[in-house]
Design an enzyme around this catalytic site. Sequence first.
Site, mmCIF file in Angstrom:
data_model
loop_
_atom_site.group_PDB
_atom_site.id
_atom_site.type_symbol
_atom_site.label_atom_id
_atom_site.label_comp_id
_atom_site.label_asym_id
_atom_site.label_seq_id
_atom_site.Cartn_x
_atom_site.Cartn_y
_atom_site.Cartn_z
ATOM 1 N N ASP A 88 -10.027 12.416 40.171
ATOM 2 C CA ASP A 88 -10.172 13.842 40.027
ATOM 3 C C ASP A 88 -10.221 14.615 41.637
ATOM 4 O O ASP A 88 -10.318 15.788 41.734
ATOM 5 C CB ASP A 88 -11.267 14.298 39.503
ATOM 6 C CG ASP A 88 -11.147 14.274 37.972
ATOM 7 O OD1 ASP A 88 -9.953 14.070 37.492
ATOM 8 O OD2 ASP A 88 -12.162 14.595 37.338
ATOM 9 N N ASP A 121 -7.248 11.605 28.200
ATOM 10 C CA ASP A 121 -8.446 11.728 29.086
ATOM 11 C C ASP A 121 -9.637 10.997 28.385
ATOM 12 O O ASP A 121 -9.423 10.491 26.941
ATOM 13 C CB ASP A 121 -8.984 12.931 29.200
ATOM 14 C CG ASP A 121 -9.946 13.273 30.813
ATOM 15 O OD1 ASP A 121 -10.281 11.989 31.083
ATOM 16 O OD2 ASP A 121 -9.755 14.355 30.995
HETATM 17 C C1 DGJ Z 1 -11.220 14.906 33.795
HETATM 18 C C2 DGJ Z 1 -9.835 15.076 34.210
HETATM 19 O O1 DGJ Z 1 -9.542 13.935 35.046
HETATM 20 C C3 DGJ Z 1 -9.394 16.342 34.719
HETATM 21 O O2 DGJ Z 1 -8.309 16.358 35.336
HETATM 22 C C4 DGJ Z 1 -9.515 17.325 33.652
HETATM 23 O O3 DGJ Z 1 -8.712 16.810 32.661
HETATM 24 C C5 DGJ Z 1 -10.952 17.261 32.888
HETATM 25 N N1 DGJ Z 1 -11.422 16.000 32.673
HETATM 26 C C6 DGJ Z 1 -11.111 18.120 31.793
HETATM 27 O O4 DGJ Z 1 -12.131 18.125 31.142
#
Ligand code: DGJ
Length: 741
Positions: free
Chosen positions: A553, A483
Amino acid sequence: MGVTGLSRRAACLSVMGGLVAAALPMRSTASVGFDPASRVFRLDGEGVTYAFGIDSAGQVQSLHWGGPLALDDQLAPAPKPSDYSGFDRANSVTPLEFVAFGGGLVTEPSLKVAFPSGVRDLVLKYLDHTLTSEGITLRMKDISTEVYVELRYSMDKATGLLARSAVVDNRTKAWLRVDQMAAATLNLPFGEDYEVNYLTGRWAAEWTLQKRPLEAGATVLESRLGMTGSQNNPWLAIGRAGLTDEDNGPVWFGALAWSGAWRITVEKDIVGHPRITAGYNPFDFAYRLKPGERLETPVFYAGFSHDGMGGASRRMHRFQRSVILPGAPEPKLRPVLYNSWEATEFAVNEVGQIALAEKAATLGVERFVMDDGWFGKRNNDHAGLGDWTVNPEKFPNGLEALISRVRGLGMEFGLWVEPEMVNPDSQLYRAHPDWVINFKGRPRTEGRNQLVLNLARSDVRDYVLKSLDLLLRDNDIAFLKWDHNRSWSEPGWPERAPEDQQKLYVDYTKNLYWILAELRRRHPKLEIESCAGGGGRVDLGIMHLTDQVWPTDNTDPFDRLKMQDGFSHAYMPGVMMAWVTASPNWVNKRATSLEYRFLSAMQGCLGIGDNLNHWGQEDFATAKRLVAEYKSIRQTVQRGDLYRLISPQGGSERSATLTVSETKRQAVLFTFLHSSSTFDATPLIQLQGLDPQARYAVRSLVGAVEADTPKIASGSYWMHHGVRIPLRGDFQAAALVLDVV
Ligand code: DGJ
């Protein structure tokens, strides 16, 4: 025209240069030729010819980028360059392959440099070239200094995708500062009716498809802050108004393989020439080369299709699976995964994760992924990033107990990491406050309470590699979700001389690629997902080192339809993760059926991200059935040819996609309805891409076809007559599978 190297496997360009010599193997290289009489070069792939030539002034002029010419067609030599007026000199009005800022250039330069003397004029002329079965390397040299530029060309035969990059070589006795450098300039045929398609977005709203006419001036697509970004994606496709649609007409398209700051400029100059210049973003850019040093650009991949936007994206998808992805030309299929994020957020612990894993296993899930919250003092997003050791309160037995339970349940184990970041509230930051990107004595702007580690520093690069390597050595981890939850601010590198600090823009990304490549080398079974708070880091550079991407997301299954459609214009559904999550969904509080959520996610790589503790028996039965169905169609969905039959864009009430397997023996149709009204008639959906002679049996995964639909019919029938799937109500969905009998 001499033709060499047909159908020979070859390595294409060294994309990343320096630390990562990532040579992308082309399946088979296109025909490459040079005619010494006319001084014309050409590359020929499936459905595409690209040609350029050297004119009498030693400039390298673009001659053809478009549909295929016969191999024995003689291309005219590049015309003598001439000024248009005293204001618009030859170098600004001639379609050139790579043009330096010098000689009064007024268009976008491919290269701009500064010498210690203050001179910022560079005029490149053809010097020599090397022609191999792998492609063409053409060298240019400045008219009066020892500055050399290499232009590199290669083409993938099967898709006609052209790879272009450039290297500047400082052989002067002093430093040379590169202020701007593109991989390539590409010229389109003269025309007045071009339209540029591109992708914009923001967090939770990535992949918005845009279109604008190409008018005089410039259209600039870019990212300024050290990562690919979701404001613009480094992809574009240019069609012709009235000629180009989803299924027909010419499309010139391209994508830059770079995960740092980038810029693609599309210009129409004063005489109407359309051209694309793509490479490092010149905004805040400066890269000082010592004598003997070189700077290499990322690769810009350029393609052409005569079959509309659909044809362009099918070529792009085929190219990604056969050349770009790890494991190409046979990248592994994506397993069905479970991810804990939306179920538990940071509240992960051994007991809770095992309970979820046990439930996920009953559905047929193949990989269990624990998301954020497992390390350091990570109870929320204020602390812990940088400390990649297991939180002992949440996991008293380390990760061992959870992983062995997951493995015992027959699943692989995956883990979330965000290795490029640090929270000020962490042991790492307390020990190394100097490790972050910053300007000395200036505020360190936080994003999501975190700062960006300066990966360009070798000690930081080594720390990140070591922490991840240890984690992977000590634990049976098959997959990392990598991430990256903020873009840069204050892009300084105080330990470097002021005139070298902006090297950050290149060196950071090269080191990121190096770490990913090195981890994969040390752990050959490891798979990685590129995530940047959603789709902020999806590009052909990162896709060469990661197996899948998290596009957004936003897990609302209806919002996703439009985003997935936008995504599919540039990137293949076979890397696009999509989870089934809770209803109502957190984004819009929209309620949808479990089947609707599944079908939306099954258009890409299926995952489940809901809290399974809240599911009833019926949910488990539905999910188990659809996971099994997904496995039976995944080869087609992830590797097949995508036809966007009905677009969800522009407020459309309906949408439909069809994917046809490479062998044409299976096709999968998904169709969605937003809302029915006024007792509207159900449209016939005409399929595409099937074998007209083959007999296909139809079966329904969800929903039903109209009663009088034949059970078996020819490919011609399904394509020319079509199929009717009655949908009524709000947020309805159906899916059909056609198999050759
Ligand atoms: C952003 C990601 O896109 C989410 O899926 C998740 O992993 C969060 N970060 C976790 O902090």
